[in-house]
Design a protein around this motif. Structure first.
Motif, short mmCIF file in Angstrom:
data_model
loop_
_atom_site.label_atom_id
_atom_site.label_comp_id
_atom_site.label_asym_id
_atom_site.label_seq_id
_atom_site.Cartn_x
_atom_site.Cartn_y
_atom_site.Cartn_z
N CYS A 75 1.37 -1.34 0.18
CA CYS A 75 0.26 0.20 -0.18
C CYS A 75 0.73 1.19 0.46
O CYS A 75 0.05 2.30 -0.18
CB CYS A 75 -0.81 -0.04 1.50
N SER A 151 -6.08 -3.46 4.55
CA SER A 151 -6.65 -4.64 3.56
C SER A 151 -7.49 -5.92 4.09
O SER A 151 -6.81 -6.71 4.73
CB SER A 151 -6.14 -4.36 2.13
N SER A 153 -7.94 -7.95 1.16
CA SER A 153 -7.87 -8.76 -0.21
C SER A 153 -6.47 -9.49 -0.09
O SER A 153 -5.16 -8.87 1.08
CB SER A 153 -8.03 -7.17 -1.17
N CYS A 158 -2.76 -4.07 -3.15
CA CYS A 158 -2.78 -3.12 -2.31
C CYS A 158 -2.11 -1.78 -3.45
O CYS A 158 -1.98 -0.71 -3.64
CB CYS A 158 -2.65 -2.95 -1.12
N SER A 160 -1.41 -1.82 -6.92
CA SER A 160 -2.52 -1.71 -8.60
C SER A 160 -4.03 -1.03 -8.22
O SER A 160 -4.51 -0.62 -7.32
CB SER A 160 -3.01 -2.99 -8.11
N THR A 161 -4.67 -0.70 -9.55
CA THR A 161 -5.33 -0.05 -9.34
C THR A 161 -6.82 -1.26 -9.43
O THR A 161 -8.18 -0.67 -9.07
CB THR A 161 -5.48 0.56 -11.04
N GLU A 162 -6.69 -2.11 -8.60
CA GLU A 162 -7.68 -3.13 -8.40
C GLU A 162 -8.62 -2.71 -7.27
O GLU A 162 -8.18 -1.62 -6.69
CB GLU A 162 -7.39 -4.54 -9.13
N GLU A 163 -10.05 -2.94 -7.47
CA GLU A 163 -10.54 -2.83 -5.53
C GLU A 163 -10.27 -3.49 -5.15
O GLU A 163 -10.54 -5.31 -4.93
CB GLU A 163 -12.47 -2.26 -6.63
N ILE A 164 -10.10 -3.24 -3.42
CA ILE A 164 -9.20 -3.82 -3.26
C ILE A 164 -10.88 -3.94 -2.04
O ILE A 164 -11.70 -2.95 -1.72
CB ILE A 164 -8.37 -3.61 -2.07
N ASP A 165 -10.86 -4.67 -1.12
CA ASP A 165 -11.88 -4.86 0.37
C ASP A 165 -10.99 -4.94 1.40
O ASP A 165 -10.46 -5.42 2.06
CB ASP A 165 -12.77 -6.48 0.44
N ALA A 166 -11.28 -3.66 1.88
CA ALA A 166 -11.23 -2.94 2.36
C ALA A 166 -11.96 -2.59 3.34
O ALA A 166 -13.06 -2.65 4.50
CB ALA A 166 -11.25 -1.47 1.93
#
Length: 202
Positions: A75, A151, A153, A158, A160-166
């Motif tokens: 991150c 995170s 995920s 973390c 990347s531009t991918e959406e994470i489960d925060a």
């Protein structure tokens, strides 16, 4: 009861609770502003309040057990905004000899938007306070933005531009928002570089 009415009621309850969190955060930050503290001291006390709020919620929330954060620094390529108090805290550390990659700092300061930041590779965006082995050189004084990152995920997502489960600490976020709203917050690179260029600091 009509599903639409239920959703509207639930939405109103969520907004009310969020409003209560924000009001509590604002009162907590205002109490710090009224105290006789230096900017760096105020930032440290504010960080402690945020950490305490996060720790309390972790104990009460079973979902916190899903947090995957460990010793990685994935991150640490995300954009970080800091308050003027946090800027002074970091500058104090620099005066004590904490190293910083100034050429990388200058490069980061040129990026004028979050979109421009995310268009760069994780390696290019790597924080100026990361050591060669991926450790944070200012971890005890790291900004609130960093403290709030949790995170659930895979760590590799973390940076990347991918959406994470925060996982979110509502009280921690409220404390951070109160300070950001009350001050002229800036992206970390621009804030630190501006001060270093305009003073005798290292």
């Amino acid at each position: 009861m009509d599903q639409g009415i239920i959703e509207e009621k639930n939405g109103s309850q969520i907004l009310r609770v969020l409003g209560e969190h924000l009001d509590a955060g604002r009162r907590a930050y205002e109490s710090l502003l009224e105290g006789d503290f230096t900017a760096a001291e105020r930032a440290t006390l504010w960080h402690r309040k945020i950490d305490a709020a996060i720790s309390l919620q972790k104990r009460e929330d079973p979902n916190s057990k899903r947090i995957t954060c460990g010793s990685c620094s994935h991150c640490c390529s995300l954009e970080v905004v800091i308050t003027p108090d946090e800027k002074e805290l970091i500058l104090d550390l620099l005066e004590r000899g904490i190293p910083i990659d100034k050429s990388r700092l200058a490069q980061h300061a040129k990026w004028q938007s979050s979109g421009e930041w995310l268009s760069r590779s994780p390696e290019e965006r790597k924080c100026v306070f990361l050591s060669f082995d991926g450790r944070c050189r200012i971890y005890p004084a790291r900004p609130a933005t960093c403290r709030l990152l949790h995170s659930m995920s895979e760590p590799k997502l973390c940076d990347s531009t991918e959406e994470i489960d925060a996982w979110v600490s509502h009280d921690g976020e409220a404390l951070a928002s109160a300070a950001f709203q009350a001050t002229d917050s800036m992206p970390l690179p621009a804030a630190i570089l501006e001060e270093m260029d305009s003073s005798s600091r290292p």
